[in-house]
Design an enzyme around this catalytic site. Structure first.
Site, PDB file in Angstrom:
ATOM      1  N   TYR A  56       4.906  14.295  26.498  1.00 22.96           N
ATOM      2  CA  TYR A  56       4.436  14.116  28.232  1.00 22.96           C
ATOM      3  C   TYR A  56       4.428  13.047  28.551  1.00 22.96           C
ATOM      4  O   TYR A  56       3.525  12.144  28.952  1.00 22.96           O
ATOM      5  CB  TYR A  56       4.691  15.467  28.698  1.00 22.96           C
ATOM      6  CG  TYR A  56       5.206  16.370  28.836  1.00 22.96           C
ATOM      7  CD1 TYR A  56       6.512  16.425  27.835  1.00 22.96           C
ATOM      8  CD2 TYR A  56       5.124  17.780  29.707  1.00 22.96           C
ATOM      9  CE1 TYR A  56       7.042  17.925  28.713  1.00 22.96           C
ATOM     10  CE2 TYR A  56       5.600  18.859  29.652  1.00 22.96           C
ATOM     11  CZ  TYR A  56       6.621  18.823  28.848  1.00 22.96           C
ATOM     12  OH  TYR A  56       7.073  20.054  28.168  1.00 22.96           O
ATOM     13  N   SER A 159       8.348  27.648  21.386  1.00 24.73           N
ATOM     14  CA  SER A 159       9.241  26.696  22.516  1.00 24.73           C
ATOM     15  C   SER A 159      10.204  27.103  21.864  1.00 24.73           C
ATOM     16  O   SER A 159      10.577  26.630  21.442  1.00 24.73           O
ATOM     17  CB  SER A 159       8.250  25.383  23.199  1.00 24.73           C
ATOM     18  OG  SER A 159       9.390  25.286  24.154  1.00 24.73           O
ATOM     19  N   GLY A 215      16.637  20.864  36.082  1.00 21.85           N
ATOM     20  CA  GLY A 215      16.532  19.602  35.667  1.00 21.85           C
ATOM     21  C   GLY A 215      16.836  18.337  37.308  1.00 21.85           C
ATOM     22  O   GLY A 215      17.047  18.025  36.812  1.00 21.85           O
ATOM     23  N   ARG A 217      19.914  19.042  38.701  1.00 27.49           N
ATOM     24  CA  ARG A 217      21.164  19.387  38.364  1.00 27.49           C
ATOM     25  C   ARG A 217      22.155  20.249  38.701  1.00 27.49           C
ATOM     26  O   ARG A 217      23.148  20.386  40.068  1.00 27.49           O
ATOM     27  CB  ARG A 217      22.255  19.662  37.090  1.00 27.49           C
ATOM     28  CG  ARG A 217      21.576  18.181  35.783  1.00 27.49           C
ATOM     29  CD  ARG A 217      22.293  18.376  34.761  1.00 27.49           C
ATOM     30  NE  ARG A 217      21.487  19.483  34.140  1.00 27.49           N
ATOM     31  CZ  ARG A 217      22.423  20.626  32.975  1.00 27.49           C
ATOM     32  NH1 ARG A 217      23.122  20.683  33.220  1.00 27.49           N
ATOM     33  NH2 ARG A 217      21.051  21.290  33.336  1.00 27.49           N
ATOM     34  N   LEU A 218      21.351  21.173  39.124  1.00 25.14           N
ATOM     35  CA  LEU A 218      21.887  21.902  40.511  1.00 25.14           C
ATOM     36  C   LEU A 218      21.955  21.831  41.512  1.00 25.14           C
ATOM     37  O   LEU A 218      23.732  22.232  41.884  1.00 25.14           O
ATOM     38  CB  LEU A 218      20.915  23.553  40.393  1.00 25.14           C
ATOM     39  CG  LEU A 218      20.877  24.553  41.608  1.00 25.14           C
ATOM     40  CD1 LEU A 218      21.460  24.712  41.266  1.00 25.14           C
ATOM     41  CD2 LEU A 218      19.690  25.155  41.570  1.00 25.14           C
ATOM     42  N   GLY A 271       6.868  17.769  42.395  1.00 26.98           N
ATOM     43  CA  GLY A 271       5.259  17.493  42.468  1.00 26.98           C
ATOM     44  C   GLY A 271       5.111  17.492  44.231  1.00 26.98           C
ATOM     45  O   GLY A 271       4.265  17.517  44.233  1.00 26.98           O
TER      46      GLY A 271
HETATM   47  P1  NAP Z   1      13.275  21.750  37.246  1.00 31.64           P
HETATM   48  O1  NAP Z   1      12.734  22.551  38.360  1.00 31.64           O
HETATM   49  O2  NAP Z   1      14.584  21.878  36.703  1.00 31.64           O
HETATM   50  O3  NAP Z   1      13.891  20.875  37.905  1.00 31.64           O
HETATM   51  C1  NAP Z   1      12.832  19.923  38.337  1.00 31.64           C
HETATM   52  C2  NAP Z   1      13.717  18.663  38.884  1.00 31.64           C
HETATM   53  O4  NAP Z   1      14.642  19.219  40.387  1.00 31.64           O
HETATM   54  C3  NAP Z   1      12.585  17.352  39.896  1.00 31.64           C
HETATM   55  O5  NAP Z   1      13.182  16.379  39.688  1.00 31.64           O
HETATM   56  C4  NAP Z   1      12.833  17.849  40.946  1.00 31.64           C
HETATM   57  O6  NAP Z   1      12.616  16.363  41.592  1.00 31.64           O
HETATM   58  C5  NAP Z   1      14.459  18.022  41.233  1.00 31.64           C
HETATM   59  N1  NAP Z   1      13.950  19.137  42.671  1.00 31.64           N
HETATM   60  C6  NAP Z   1      13.512  20.143  42.716  1.00 31.64           C
HETATM   61  N2  NAP Z   1      14.129  20.930  43.575  1.00 31.64           N
HETATM   62  C7  NAP Z   1      15.237  19.837  44.287  1.00 31.64           C
HETATM   63  C8  NAP Z   1      15.321  20.425  45.646  1.00 31.64           C
HETATM   64  N3  NAP Z   1      15.712  20.507  46.380  1.00 31.64           N
HETATM   65  N4  NAP Z   1      16.639  18.883  45.463  1.00 31.64           N
HETATM   66  C9  NAP Z   1      16.448  18.112  44.918  1.00 31.64           C
HETATM   67  N5  NAP Z   1      16.489  17.979  43.517  1.00 31.64           N
HETATM   68  C10 NAP Z   1      15.332  18.883  43.293  1.00 31.64           C
HETATM   69  O7  NAP Z   1      12.059  22.178  36.260  1.00 31.64           O
HETATM   70  P2  NAP Z   1      11.566  21.007  35.438  1.00 31.64           P
HETATM   71  O8  NAP Z   1      11.039  19.755  35.441  1.00 31.64           O
HETATM   72  O9  NAP Z   1      13.220  20.411  34.073  1.00 31.64           O
HETATM   73  O10 NAP Z   1      11.624  21.407  34.257  1.00 31.64           O
HETATM   74  C11 NAP Z   1       9.993  21.981  34.591  1.00 31.64           C
HETATM   75  C12 NAP Z   1       8.925  21.941  33.569  1.00 31.64           C
HETATM   76  O11 NAP Z   1       9.023  23.242  32.075  1.00 31.64           O
HETATM   77  C13 NAP Z   1       8.606  20.888  33.232  1.00 31.64           C
HETATM   78  O12 NAP Z   1       7.861  19.954  33.908  1.00 31.64           O
HETATM   79  C14 NAP Z   1       7.749  20.932  31.889  1.00 31.64           C
HETATM   80  O13 NAP Z   1       6.637  21.386  32.041  1.00 31.64           O
HETATM   81  C15 NAP Z   1       8.511  22.071  31.130  1.00 31.64           C
HETATM   82  N6  NAP Z   1       9.939  22.276  30.093  1.00 31.64           N
HETATM   83  C16 NAP Z   1       9.689  22.292  29.190  1.00 31.64           C
HETATM   84  C17 NAP Z   1       9.951  21.816  28.129  1.00 31.64           C
HETATM   85  C18 NAP Z   1      10.518  22.952  26.639  1.00 31.64           C
HETATM   86  O14 NAP Z   1      11.412  22.269  25.901  1.00 31.64           O
HETATM   87  N7  NAP Z   1       9.050  23.983  26.074  1.00 31.64           N
HETATM   88  C19 NAP Z   1      11.324  21.476  28.403  1.00 31.64           C
HETATM   89  C20 NAP Z   1      11.711  20.574  29.417  1.00 31.64           C
HETATM   90  C21 NAP Z   1      11.231  21.379  30.691  1.00 31.64           C
HETATM   91  P3  NAP Z   1      11.537  15.757  42.458  1.00 31.64           P
HETATM   92  O15 NAP Z   1      10.189  15.489  41.619  1.00 31.64           O
HETATM   93  O16 NAP Z   1      12.332  15.065  43.667  1.00 31.64           O
HETATM   94  O17 NAP Z   1      10.880  17.972  43.344  1.00 31.64           O
END
Ligand code: NAP
Length: 305
Positions: A56, A159, A215, A217-218, A271
């Protein structure tokens, strides 16, 4: 509201129902003391499980997290730390291309580097990040057994594994794999019907759910406008309280993920304090079966057959 806790497997570990994902940590641009404050904030809410991976932030996130934790090492006793290994990125000059490495030496070296960077003597859970076409189940098992016997990891898991890949690795181990961390969201529903989540139910292990909000995109992609409208409608129906500056449709999404009978534990990817608080509050949302299927349909664009 505080977060409930769930055993990932009957033999442990017990994690917070929502987990703090630290993939995007370097984007948040926090000083060590600001990061320490953020850690205290989510720990106080009950979000005690922390998800990392060696790669990461181009191999920087664990180090940054460890620097903050060294400011108050007593916090380590209040958290469970997950990390992952098995991907090798060109962010390290010795890697000529991005590839996978699930060899025993790589797994052990990666876990030991994670411990050193995080400033801890054990990981609560180590995962193989992605299935590797060259993976040898005996070698991974050997690495997991060695790390567990040395007390460097408490538990092991995977994973993005298919049910067959999971079954293969499990067949070589004297202890249970305790989770499969998977992409689970209305935007990616593949594991709900391909046998992966069924296997979790069968084995009584809880999956961890990544990118529940696609991520981010929603919130932006034009093709998800019908999904956003349906989530907004359902948000009114279930009476989610308006919280300032929060897009409450994300709370309905977390509730949708948590309603799956395999009981996924969603990872929070933001965060921002208000978004962490919104995720925590989503635990109280109860969706009807019909609301769940309306979200499914709005995301996929078609009805059940
Ligand atoms: P996510 O919750 O789908 O996406 C987070 C992103 O969405 C951030 O950029 C965030 O922006 C944005 N977001 C959240 N709420 C929002 C809102 N109301 N309006 C606009 N944008 C919003 O989660 P993710 O970060 O992709 O994944 C979560 C965790 O899963 C990662 O930290 C990691 O630990 C884990 N992960 C694991 C794998 C794997 O292969 N095992 C792959 C990917 C991720 P802000 O930062 O501005 O809030």
């Amino acid at each position: 509201m505080s977060v409930s806790r769930l055993p990932l497997h009957p033999e442990g570990p017990t994690f917070s129902r929502l987990i703090m994902g630290y993939w995007r940590l370097m984007e948040w641009q926090l000083s060590p003391s600001a990061l320490l404050d953020l850690m205290k904030y989510h720990l106080d809410l009950g979000v005690t499980t922390i998800d990392h991976a060696d790669i990461y932030g181009g191999y920087q996130c664990e180090q940054a997290f460890g620097e903050a934790l060294r400011l108050d090492p007593s916090l380590r006793n209040r958290m469970e730390i997950v990390s992952k290994c098995g991907i090798a990125l060109t962010a390290k000059p010795e890697h000529a291309l991005n590839h996978y490495n699930t060899g025993k030496a790589h797994i052990i070296a990666s876990a030991e580097a994670s411990l050193q960077k995080l400033g801890t003597d054990h990981l609560d859970l180590l995962l193989i990040h992605r299935p590797d076409p060259l993976m040898d189940a005996d070698e991974i098992a050997d690495a997991f057994i060695t790390l567990k016997q040395a007390g460097k990891i408490k538990h092991a898991g995977v994973s993005n594994f298919t049910a067959r890949q999971f079954e293969l690795l499990q067949s070589r181990l004297p202890f249970p794999l305790v989770t499969n961390q998977l992409e689970i969201s209305p935007l990616n529903q593949s594991t709900t019907l391909d046998g992966t989540l069924d296997q979790c139910q069968q084995l009584r292990i809880k999956p961890m759910a990544w990118s529940c909000l696609g991520g981010g995109r929603l919130f932006q992609a034009p093709e998800y406008a019908p999904l956003r409208a349906e989530l907004e409608q359902i948000r009114h129906e279930v009476g989610v309280e308006q919280i300032e500056q929060i897009e409450q449709i994300e709370q309905v999404v977390y509730a949708w993920v948590m309603m799956l009978p395999s009981q996924p534990l969603p990872l929070i990817g933001s965060g921002k304090r208000e978004r962490i608080a919104a995720a925590v509050a989503s635990q109280s949302i109860v969706l009807s079966r019909q609301q769940w299927f309306r979200i499914r349909k709005a995301a996929l664009g078609y009805d059940v057959p």
